[in-house]
Design a protein around this motif. Structure first.
Motif, PDB file in Angstrom:
ATOM      1  N   ASN A 126       2.648  -1.932  12.499  1.00  0.00           N
ATOM      2  CA  ASN A 126       1.387  -2.320  13.084  1.00  0.00           C
ATOM      3  C   ASN A 126       0.146  -1.517  12.694  1.00  0.00           C
ATOM      4  O   ASN A 126      -0.480  -1.771  11.685  1.00  0.00           O
ATOM      5  CB  ASN A 126       1.530  -2.365  14.608  1.00  0.00           C
ATOM      6  N   SER A 127      -0.199  -0.614  13.516  1.00  0.00           N
ATOM      7  CA  SER A 127      -1.507   0.009  13.313  1.00  0.00           C
ATOM      8  C   SER A 127      -1.468   0.999  12.143  1.00  0.00           C
ATOM      9  O   SER A 127      -0.451   1.601  11.840  1.00  0.00           O
ATOM     10  CB  SER A 127      -1.941   0.720  14.587  1.00  0.00           C
ATOM     11  N   VAL A 128      -2.567   1.059  11.479  1.00  0.00           N
ATOM     12  CA  VAL A 128      -2.681   1.944  10.313  1.00  0.00           C
ATOM     13  C   VAL A 128      -3.882   2.835  10.509  1.00  0.00           C
ATOM     14  O   VAL A 128      -4.934   2.374  10.926  1.00  0.00           O
ATOM     15  CB  VAL A 128      -2.895   1.110   9.033  1.00  0.00           C
ATOM     16  N   GLU A 129      -3.719   4.068  10.206  1.00  0.00           N
ATOM     17  CA  GLU A 129      -4.858   4.975  10.303  1.00  0.00           C
ATOM     18  C   GLU A 129      -5.570   4.995   8.951  1.00  0.00           C
ATOM     19  O   GLU A 129      -5.091   5.560   7.967  1.00  0.00           O
ATOM     20  CB  GLU A 129      -4.390   6.369  10.679  1.00  0.00           C
ATOM     21  N   PHE A 130      -6.701   4.361   8.937  1.00  0.00           N
ATOM     22  CA  PHE A 130      -7.419   4.178   7.684  1.00  0.00           C
ATOM     23  C   PHE A 130      -7.734   5.489   6.993  1.00  0.00           C
ATOM     24  O   PHE A 130      -7.657   5.606   5.785  1.00  0.00           O
ATOM     25  CB  PHE A 130      -8.726   3.416   7.947  1.00  0.00           C
ATOM     26  N   GLU A 131      -8.099   6.473   7.809  1.00  0.00           N
ATOM     27  CA  GLU A 131      -8.564   7.719   7.181  1.00  0.00           C
ATOM     28  C   GLU A 131      -7.459   8.418   6.399  1.00  0.00           C
ATOM     29  O   GLU A 131      -7.717   9.285   5.600  1.00  0.00           O
ATOM     30  CB  GLU A 131      -9.178   8.666   8.224  1.00  0.00           C
ATOM     31  N   LYS A 132      -6.181   7.975   6.626  1.00  0.00           N
ATOM     32  CA  LYS A 132      -5.094   8.632   5.897  1.00  0.00           C
ATOM     33  C   LYS A 132      -4.755   7.877   4.609  1.00  0.00           C
ATOM     34  O   LYS A 132      -3.951   8.330   3.811  1.00  0.00           O
ATOM     35  CB  LYS A 132      -3.848   8.725   6.773  1.00  0.00           C
ATOM     36  N   LEU A 133      -5.354   6.741   4.405  1.00  0.00           N
ATOM     37  CA  LEU A 133      -5.047   5.966   3.216  1.00  0.00           C
ATOM     38  C   LEU A 133      -5.721   6.562   1.985  1.00  0.00           C
ATOM     39  O   LEU A 133      -6.783   7.174   2.066  1.00  0.00           O
ATOM     40  CB  LEU A 133      -5.532   4.522   3.378  1.00  0.00           C
ATOM     41  N   GLU A 134      -5.051   6.356   0.830  1.00  0.00           N
ATOM     42  CA  GLU A 134      -5.631   6.776  -0.448  1.00  0.00           C
ATOM     43  C   GLU A 134      -5.925   5.518  -1.263  1.00  0.00           C
ATOM     44  O   GLU A 134      -5.480   4.422  -0.925  1.00  0.00           O
ATOM     45  CB  GLU A 134      -4.642   7.670  -1.211  1.00  0.00           C
ATOM     46  N   ILE A 135      -6.647   5.732  -2.381  1.00  0.00           N
ATOM     47  CA  ILE A 135      -7.022   4.592  -3.215  1.00  0.00           C
ATOM     48  C   ILE A 135      -5.788   3.824  -3.681  1.00  0.00           C
ATOM     49  O   ILE A 135      -5.752   2.585  -3.657  1.00  0.00           O
ATOM     50  CB  ILE A 135      -7.834   5.050  -4.436  1.00  0.00           C
ATOM     51  N   ASP A 136      -4.778   4.561  -4.106  1.00  0.00           N
ATOM     52  CA  ASP A 136      -3.561   3.898  -4.607  1.00  0.00           C
ATOM     53  C   ASP A 136      -2.966   2.965  -3.565  1.00  0.00           C
ATOM     54  O   ASP A 136      -2.422   1.907  -3.885  1.00  0.00           O
ATOM     55  CB  ASP A 136      -2.515   4.939  -5.011  1.00  0.00           C
ATOM     56  N   ASP A 137      -3.079   3.373  -2.314  1.00  0.00           N
ATOM     57  CA  ASP A 137      -2.538   2.525  -1.243  1.00  0.00           C
ATOM     58  C   ASP A 137      -3.260   1.195  -1.204  1.00  0.00           C
ATOM     59  O   ASP A 137      -2.663   0.138  -1.019  1.00  0.00           O
ATOM     60  CB  ASP A 137      -2.707   3.221   0.116  1.00  0.00           C
ATOM     61  N   LEU A 138      -4.558   1.262  -1.369  1.00  0.00           N
ATOM     62  CA  LEU A 138      -5.358   0.044  -1.286  1.00  0.00           C
ATOM     63  C   LEU A 138      -5.112  -0.877  -2.478  1.00  0.00           C
ATOM     64  O   LEU A 138      -5.136  -2.095  -2.354  1.00  0.00           O
ATOM     65  CB  LEU A 138      -6.849   0.385  -1.250  1.00  0.00           C
ATOM     66  N   LEU A 139      -4.890  -0.259  -3.640  1.00  0.00           N
ATOM     67  CA  LEU A 139      -4.839  -1.053  -4.867  1.00  0.00           C
ATOM     68  C   LEU A 139      -3.457  -1.576  -5.226  1.00  0.00           C
ATOM     69  O   LEU A 139      -3.317  -2.415  -6.111  1.00  0.00           O
ATOM     70  CB  LEU A 139      -5.366  -0.213  -6.057  1.00  0.00           C
ATOM     71  N   LYS A 140      -2.442  -1.097  -4.542  1.00  0.00           N
ATOM     72  CA  LYS A 140      -1.076  -1.400  -4.976  1.00  0.00           C
ATOM     73  C   LYS A 140      -0.761  -2.885  -5.068  1.00  0.00           C
ATOM     74  O   LYS A 140       0.012  -3.309  -5.911  1.00  0.00           O
ATOM     75  CB  LYS A 140      -0.082  -0.717  -4.036  1.00  0.00           C
ATOM     76  N   ASN A 141      -1.322  -3.663  -4.183  1.00  0.00           N
ATOM     77  CA  ASN A 141      -0.973  -5.079  -4.175  1.00  0.00           C
ATOM     78  C   ASN A 141      -1.902  -5.942  -5.007  1.00  0.00           C
ATOM     79  O   ASN A 141      -1.832  -7.171  -4.965  1.00  0.00           O
ATOM     80  CB  ASN A 141      -0.978  -5.609  -2.732  1.00  0.00           C
ATOM     81  N   LEU A 142      -2.789  -5.301  -5.760  1.00  0.00           N
ATOM     82  CA  LEU A 142      -3.761  -6.061  -6.541  1.00  0.00           C
ATOM     83  C   LEU A 142      -3.345  -6.123  -8.004  1.00  0.00           C
ATOM     84  O   LEU A 142      -2.683  -5.214  -8.493  1.00  0.00           O
ATOM     85  CB  LEU A 142      -5.147  -5.402  -6.456  1.00  0.00           C
ATOM     86  N   ASN A 143      -3.766  -7.196  -8.693  1.00  0.00           N
ATOM     87  CA  ASN A 143      -3.518  -7.212 -10.141  1.00  0.00           C
ATOM     88  C   ASN A 143      -4.586  -6.364 -10.844  1.00  0.00           C
ATOM     89  O   ASN A 143      -5.547  -5.914 -10.213  1.00  0.00           O
ATOM     90  CB  ASN A 143      -3.451  -8.646 -10.683  1.00  0.00           C
ATOM     91  N   ASP A 144      -4.401  -6.158 -12.140  1.00  0.00           N
ATOM     92  CA  ASP A 144      -5.262  -5.207 -12.856  1.00  0.00           C
ATOM     93  C   ASP A 144      -6.738  -5.606 -12.828  1.00  0.00           C
ATOM     94  O   ASP A 144      -7.616  -4.759 -12.690  1.00  0.00           O
ATOM     95  CB  ASP A 144      -4.794  -5.052 -14.310  1.00  0.00           C
ATOM     96  N   ASP A 145      -6.998  -6.900 -12.969  1.00  0.00           N
ATOM     97  CA  ASP A 145      -8.397  -7.340 -12.952  1.00  0.00           C
ATOM     98  C   ASP A 145      -9.022  -7.053 -11.588  1.00  0.00           C
ATOM     99  O   ASP A 145     -10.146  -6.581 -11.482  1.00  0.00           O
ATOM    100  CB  ASP A 145      -8.500  -8.842 -13.250  1.00  0.00           C
ATOM    101  N   GLU A 146      -8.276  -7.358 -10.563  1.00  0.00           N
ATOM    102  CA  GLU A 146      -8.775  -7.143  -9.200  1.00  0.00           C
ATOM    103  C   GLU A 146      -8.986  -5.652  -8.940  1.00  0.00           C
ATOM    104  O   GLU A 146      -9.970  -5.251  -8.308  1.00  0.00           O
ATOM    105  CB  GLU A 146      -7.791  -7.716  -8.170  1.00  0.00           C
ATOM    106  N   LYS A 147      -8.078  -4.831  -9.433  1.00  0.00           N
ATOM    107  CA  LYS A 147      -8.207  -3.382  -9.228  1.00  0.00           C
ATOM    108  C   LYS A 147      -9.516  -2.869  -9.810  1.00  0.00           C
ATOM    109  O   LYS A 147     -10.253  -2.113  -9.173  1.00  0.00           O
ATOM    110  CB  LYS A 147      -7.053  -2.641  -9.912  1.00  0.00           C
ATOM    111  N   LEU A 148      -9.782  -3.268 -11.043  1.00  0.00           N
ATOM    112  CA  LEU A 148     -10.986  -2.763 -11.720  1.00  0.00           C
ATOM    113  C   LEU A 148     -12.237  -3.251 -10.999  1.00  0.00           C
ATOM    114  O   LEU A 148     -13.158  -2.477 -10.714  1.00  0.00           O
ATOM    115  CB  LEU A 148     -10.993  -3.218 -13.185  1.00  0.00           C
ATOM    116  N   ILE A 149     -12.257  -4.531 -10.681  1.00  0.00           N
ATOM    117  CA  ILE A 149     -13.448  -5.111 -10.052  1.00  0.00           C
ATOM    118  C   ILE A 149     -13.700  -4.480  -8.688  1.00  0.00           C
ATOM    119  O   ILE A 149     -14.819  -4.112  -8.347  1.00  0.00           O
ATOM    120  CB  ILE A 149     -13.294  -6.643  -9.934  1.00  0.00           C
TER     121      ILE A 149
END
Lengths: 425, 169
Positions: free
Chosen positions: B101-124
């Motif tokens: 459930n709940s996620v503490e945003f302040e503990k997230l890193e960039i890699d966490d955010l980008l993991k589910n994105l394809n390469d084009d989406e990551k760059l953009i």
């Protein structure tokens, strides 16, 4: 921007720990960068296409250029003086077409038109050791002018233009793919002149479009004494706005154009007049070389400057070593760069590059710094506090007297350096 | 920083070095969205530094330096990307970062955010959030249609949002 966006942005802006290998690689790369007074390999660009003009030679000297208005932005009055003295080759040949099927396209509107039949020629060439100026005249077909009227053409550029000579020297070439193509593989850097460029359209709003290409060598290069030039390109890039960045043009004409030009003897038998500093011991500044060419004069100067203690890097390293927390490290580094001390240091360093230089000849004529052929204000200060710089003036051979005086104002001091023509000319 | 750019344009190598120190972290973050190997990232950052040093005179305004060098970097990354024909990581192999459930945003890193994105989406998305590029600037930089950029930003945000199962947002 909602709260979600703000949270995402914060995460992106977080500092991360860069590996020692990465930091070391960056440090070594920067440390190994050459001093800018030495030759640096050709720049890469974002250019894409090529166009070639096939053109038959037929150069005559311009007999009457009084009605021509030349705007040699970036090259200075010296070129104009040279041209007024007849140092110009005017080509009166016919236009030539692309040797392959031509296509016009506009990325903004999505319009593509085939077989647009653009004709090109090259005229008004001026060339000496430092300057190579040519006007590439482009006669766009009605099919293209219907899409973009002449009045809307702000800039015209040839992104992959290669200008070469009969010895295989590349006098001008920026696009890496075009250069690789020219050399059939690996680029032979020894055969490539590092050329800068100032280009503009003469008389905007008219057709045919006269695209002036003022090319000049940089650093310690000289153009060779070429007898024939070849202009080759496969793309014409057109911008209809003064805000278009080079490489981002959306309107292009692609084909294959090539022009061959024979140069007059006066160009390839040109001679420079060299001078030496009369009494080196009498001045703390040194003239490493001074020469007058057909279109201007160039001096290589070494000025006695100051050594500024810059501890920025040292402080940055201390911060990095003392702070395993990258967020704190980043914060402290930012504080250093924004600090009053660093701003003051930057300002002091900027002043070390300020100088005023001009030349007078024995007739009392004064010759100012010119924008070209070598960008003035360049150079670097070495670890011994010597500012090595090159300057160009609009003094030509027409006004060369046996003695000249170089006037230098640097760090608040005025100095006169006497120059004498070398005996062997 | 603008003073530093002016000095670097005049050939001051120390000034150029300071500029690189200033931007290198962002260069790394952007290169990482395109390239998976640390060696490739090192190579393109090196090439970017060299290219920037050679052509820094072309920076029209000092305040545009960062965007200018990022443009060089993105082109280098794309060259390497195409050359190596880097395979996109299949989505079903991507580890789900968030379990409950709940996620503490302040503990997230960039890699966490980008993991589910394809390469084009990551760059953009990186250019959009890290460097505050507008969709128009991204479309010019990457030479793709502006609407395509907007669609990819929207899709990427949606994927990030959906990564938090039953999460806060």
């Amino acid at each position: 921007m909602d709260e979600f966006d703000n949270e995402i942005r914060k995460i992106f802006k977080k500092d991360i720990k860069l590996s020692d290998e990465f930091n070391s690689s960056v440090r070594k790369t920067v440390a190994n960068l050459p001093d800018k007074k030495f030759k640096i390999p050709v720049f890469k660009t974002l250019a894409t296409g090529f166009a070639c003009l096939v053109f038959s030679a037929g150069i005559v000297f311009a007999k009457d250029i009084s009605q021509r208005i030349y705007d040699f932005y970036g090259l200075g009055k010296g070129v104009e003086t040279a041209m007024n003295e007849g140092y110009i080759a005017e080509n009166e040949s016919e236009y030539t077409n692309s040797t392959q099927k031509e296509t016009f396209s506009n990325e903004d509107t999505g319009i593509v038109i085939e077989d647009t039949e653009t004709k090109v020629k090259v005229q008004d060439i001026v060339m000496d050791d430092f300057n190579l100026s040519a006007t590439i005249v482009v006669d766009l077909s009605n099919k293209i002018l219907e899409q973009i009227p002449a009045k809307d053409i702000w800039e015209m550029r040839f992104p992959d233009l290669i200008v070469s000579d009969e010895e295989g020297n590349v006098l001008f070439g920026i696009d890496q793919d075009a250069l690789k193509n020219f050399f059939g593989g690996e680029i032979n850097e020894e055969k490539v002149c590092n050329s800068g460029l100032n280009n503009f359209i003469k008389e905007r709003g008219t057709s045919p479009v006269q695209a002036v290409y003022n090319m000049y060598v940089e650093y310690s290069n000289h153009y060779p004494k070429s007898k024939k030039l070849n202009f080759k390109f496969t793309e014409i890039a057109i911008s209809n706005s003064d805000e278009t960045v080079y490489g981002d043009e959306e309107i292009t004409v692609k084909g294959n154009w090539e022009v061959n030009v024979d140069l007059p003897e006066k160009f390839y038998n040109r001679e420079s007049i060299t001078y030496h500093q009369v009494d080196e011991s009498s001045s703390k500044h040194k003239v490493r070389s001074f020469a007058i060419y057909n279109t201007g004069a160039v001096v290589e100067l070494s000025l006695k400057s100051r050594i500024l203690k810059d501890r920025t890097r040292e402080i940055a390293e201390l911060i990095r070593k003392g702070n395993p927390d990258t967020a704190i490290e980043g914060y402290m580094l930012t504080k250093v760069y924004k600090s009053e001390a660093f701003q003051k240091l930057s300002e002091e360093r900027r002043k070390l590059y300020d100088k005023e230089v001009y030349i007078t000849n024995s007739n009392g004529d004064k010759f100012e710094l010119t924008m070209g052929p070598i960008p003035n204000g360049g150079g670097s200060i070495d670890e011994n506090g010597i500012y090595n710089t090159n300057c160009a003036f609009d003094l030509t051979s027409k006004d060369a007297t046996d003695e000249l005086t170089l006037h230098v104002t640097y760090l608040g001091e005025e100095t006169e350096i006497k120059l004498e023509k070398d005996s062997m000319q | 920083m603008e003073e530093t750019v002016i000095l670097a344009k005049k050939g001051d190598k120390q000034a150029f070095s300071n500029l690189i120190d200033y931007v290198k972290m962002d260069l790394y973050k952007i290169a990482k969205t395109r390239l998976h190997s640390e060696d490739d990232i090192l190579d393109v950052v090196q090439e970017t530094i060299i290219c920037a040093y050679k052509s820094i005179k072309n920076v029209d305004k000092p305040e545009n330096f960062k965007k200018w060098i990022i443009k060089i970097l993105v082109n280098k990354c794309n060259d390497t990307y195409k050359k190596k024909k880097l395979d996109k990581i299949p989505l079903d192999e991507v580890e789900d970062v968030f379990s409950l459930n709940s996620v503490e945003f302040e503990k997230l890193e960039i890699d966490d955010l980008l993991k589910n994105l394809n390469d084009d989406e990551k760059l953009i998305i990186t250019l959009y959030y890290l460097e505050n590029y507008t969709s128009k600037e991204i479309s010019k930089l990457l030479k793709i249609n502006e609407n395509t950029v907007k669609t990819r930003i929207s899709r990427a945000k949606s994927k990030i949002r959906n990564s938090f199962k039953g999460g806060i947002y």
